[in-house]
Scaffold this motif. Structure first.
Motif, PDB file in Angstrom:
ATOM      1  N   SER A   1       0.835  -1.212   0.000  1.00  0.00           N
ATOM      2  CA  SER A   1       0.000   0.000   0.000  1.00  0.00           C
ATOM      3  C   SER A   1       0.867   1.258   0.000  1.00  0.00           C
ATOM      4  CB  SER A   1      -0.920   0.012   1.218  1.00  0.00           C
ATOM      5  OG  SER A   1      -1.859  -1.021   1.133  1.00  0.00           O
ATOM      6  N   PHE A   2       1.922   1.242   0.811  1.00  0.00           N
ATOM      7  CA  PHE A   2       2.826   2.385   0.858  1.00  0.00           C
ATOM      8  C   PHE A   2       3.474   2.616  -0.508  1.00  0.00           C
ATOM      9  CE2 PHE A   2       7.154   4.018   1.348  1.00  0.00           C
ATOM     10  CZ  PHE A   2       6.892   5.252   1.932  1.00  0.00           C
ATOM     11  N   LEU A   3       3.970   1.553  -1.125  1.00  0.00           N
ATOM     12  CA  LEU A   3       4.616   1.687  -2.432  1.00  0.00           C
ATOM     13  C   LEU A   3       3.631   2.178  -3.486  1.00  0.00           C
ATOM     14  CD1 LEU A   3       6.845  -1.520  -2.359  1.00  0.00           C
ATOM     15  CD2 LEU A   3       7.617   0.855  -2.160  1.00  0.00           C
ATOM     16  N   LEU A   4       2.392   1.693  -3.439  1.00  0.00           N
ATOM     17  CA  LEU A   4       1.376   2.167  -4.379  1.00  0.00           C
ATOM     18  C   LEU A   4       1.102   3.651  -4.178  1.00  0.00           C
ATOM     19  CD1 LEU A   4      -1.150  -0.819  -4.256  1.00  0.00           C
ATOM     20  CD2 LEU A   4       0.294  -0.164  -6.199  1.00  0.00           C
ATOM     21  N   SER A   5       1.037   4.081  -2.915  1.00  0.00           N
ATOM     22  CA  SER A   5       0.755   5.497  -2.630  1.00  0.00           C
ATOM     23  C   SER A   5       1.877   6.404  -3.133  1.00  0.00           C
ATOM     24  CB  SER A   5       0.526   5.711  -1.135  1.00  0.00           C
ATOM     25  OG  SER A   5       1.747   5.700  -0.420  1.00  0.00           O
ATOM     26  N   LYS A   6       3.080   5.864  -3.225  1.00  0.00           N
ATOM     27  CA  LYS A   6       4.236   6.638  -3.702  1.00  0.00           C
ATOM     28  C   LYS A   6       4.498   6.415  -5.196  1.00  0.00           C
ATOM     29  CE  LYS A   6       5.287   8.317   0.321  1.00  0.00           C
ATOM     30  NZ  LYS A   6       5.085   9.724   0.599  1.00  0.00           N
ATOM     31  N   GLU A   7       3.602   5.644  -5.842  1.00  0.00           N
ATOM     32  CA  GLU A   7       3.738   5.306  -7.264  1.00  0.00           C
ATOM     33  C   GLU A   7       5.083   4.650  -7.568  1.00  0.00           C
ATOM     34  OE1 GLU A   7       2.734   8.766  -9.611  1.00  0.00           O
ATOM     35  OE2 GLU A   7       0.667   8.744  -8.888  1.00  0.00           O
ATOM     36  N   LYS A   8       5.470   3.746  -6.669  1.00  0.00           N
ATOM     37  CA  LYS A   8       6.734   3.019  -6.840  1.00  0.00           C
ATOM     38  C   LYS A   8       6.442   1.616  -7.361  1.00  0.00           C
ATOM     39  CE  LYS A   8       9.835   5.358  -3.819  1.00  0.00           C
ATOM     40  NZ  LYS A   8      11.215   5.156  -3.526  1.00  0.00           N
ATOM     41  N   ALA A   9       7.420   1.048  -8.018  1.00  0.00           N
ATOM     42  CA  ALA A   9       7.305  -0.332  -8.492  1.00  0.00           C
ATOM     43  C   ALA A   9       7.322  -1.278  -7.301  1.00  0.00           C
ATOM     44  CB  ALA A   9       8.461  -0.658  -9.436  1.00  0.00           C
ATOM     45  N   ILE A  10       6.630  -2.389  -7.454  1.00  0.00           N
ATOM     46  CA  ILE A  10       6.591  -3.415  -6.418  1.00  0.00           C
ATOM     47  C   ILE A  10       7.352  -4.624  -6.940  1.00  0.00           C
ATOM     48  CG2 ILE A  10       5.114  -4.900  -5.010  1.00  0.00           C
ATOM     49  CD1 ILE A  10       2.912  -2.703  -5.468  1.00  0.00           C
ATOM     50  N   PHE A  11       8.302  -5.079  -6.150  1.00  0.00           N
ATOM     51  CA  PHE A  11       9.110  -6.238  -6.530  1.00  0.00           C
ATOM     52  C   PHE A  11       8.176  -7.446  -6.648  1.00  0.00           C
ATOM     53  CE2 PHE A  11      12.735  -9.251  -5.279  1.00  0.00           C
ATOM     54  CZ  PHE A  11      13.308  -9.207  -6.537  1.00  0.00           C
ATOM     55  N   PRO A  12       8.116  -8.088  -7.804  1.00  0.00           N
ATOM     56  CA  PRO A  12       7.167  -9.188  -8.003  1.00  0.00           C
ATOM     57  C   PRO A  12       7.307 -10.326  -6.982  1.00  0.00           C
ATOM     58  CG  PRO A  12       8.161  -8.544 -10.089  1.00  0.00           C
ATOM     59  CD  PRO A  12       8.875  -7.781  -9.013  1.00  0.00           C
TER      60      PRO A  12
END
Length: 190
Positions: free
Chosen positions: A162-173
């Motif tokens: 959720s934090f990474l999505l809020s920062k528009e960052k990629a998520i390690f698969p």
């Protein structure tokens, strides 16, 4: 290298604040290991070394990943992930750790993985919720850790994603796959 020498070596490679985090991870990993039937000495060893490479220069970490043919996919993702792979290499090649389970717990403490071992779960969770951590949701993860490693890790991964999505960052698969695998484990245990 004995435990005290290892501690002094690791401590010398990081700021005092990060060392205090490491101490918190060590203590939390031992508590979780005792609670969930894992060897506390293995959990503590992985915790001592989990951030050994955290403050190494980015160029040095990249060079080790390339030269040692480690997980190249990390290079396309956030540099915050690199220290776990390089730390696992360091544990084995510079600190003489021969226990593959300890090496893997270091390697996957930031991302998780499909098929996490109990030791992987303990070190990942201890890193996430050690007493010095203070962010929204950490108390819920601590509460869940008394019930289930899997439920606590899912909550931790959910918070991180959720934090990474809020920062528009990629998520390690690998993290998404680890989360989904934990959900499957929980379903199968019902």
């Amino acid at each position: 290298m004995n435990r005290e020498q290892m501690i002094e070596s690791v401590k010398a490679q990081m700021p005092e604040k990060r060392w205090q985090h490491t101490v918190g991870v060590m203590e939390t990993a031992v508590v979780l290991a005792e609670r969930y039937g894992e060897d506390p000495a293995r959990a503590e060893l992985a915790a001592i070394l989990h951030d050994v490479a955290k403050y190494w220069p980015i160029a040095k970490m990249e060079q080790i990943i390339r030269d040692q043919r480690l997980d190249f996919s990390l290079l396309a993702h956030d540099k915050q992930l690199w220290h776990s792979e390089v730390g696992a290499w360091s544990a084995e090649h510079e600190y003489g750790v021969t226990d593959q389970g300890v090496i893997d717990a270091i390697r996957y403490h930031t991302s998780g993985r499909v098929g996490m071992t109990k030791l992987d779960k303990i070190v990942c969770l201890a890193d996430y919720m050690e007493p010095g951590r203070d962010f929204p949701g950490v108390d819920r993860v601590r509460e869940l850790s008394g019930e289930s490693l899997e439920r606590a890790l899912v909550a931790g991964f959910d918070s991180t994603i959720s934090f990474l999505l809020s920062k528009e960052k990629a998520i390690f698969p690998v993290t998404i796959e680890a989360r989904n695998d934990l959900i499957q484990q929980l379903r199968e245990a019902e």
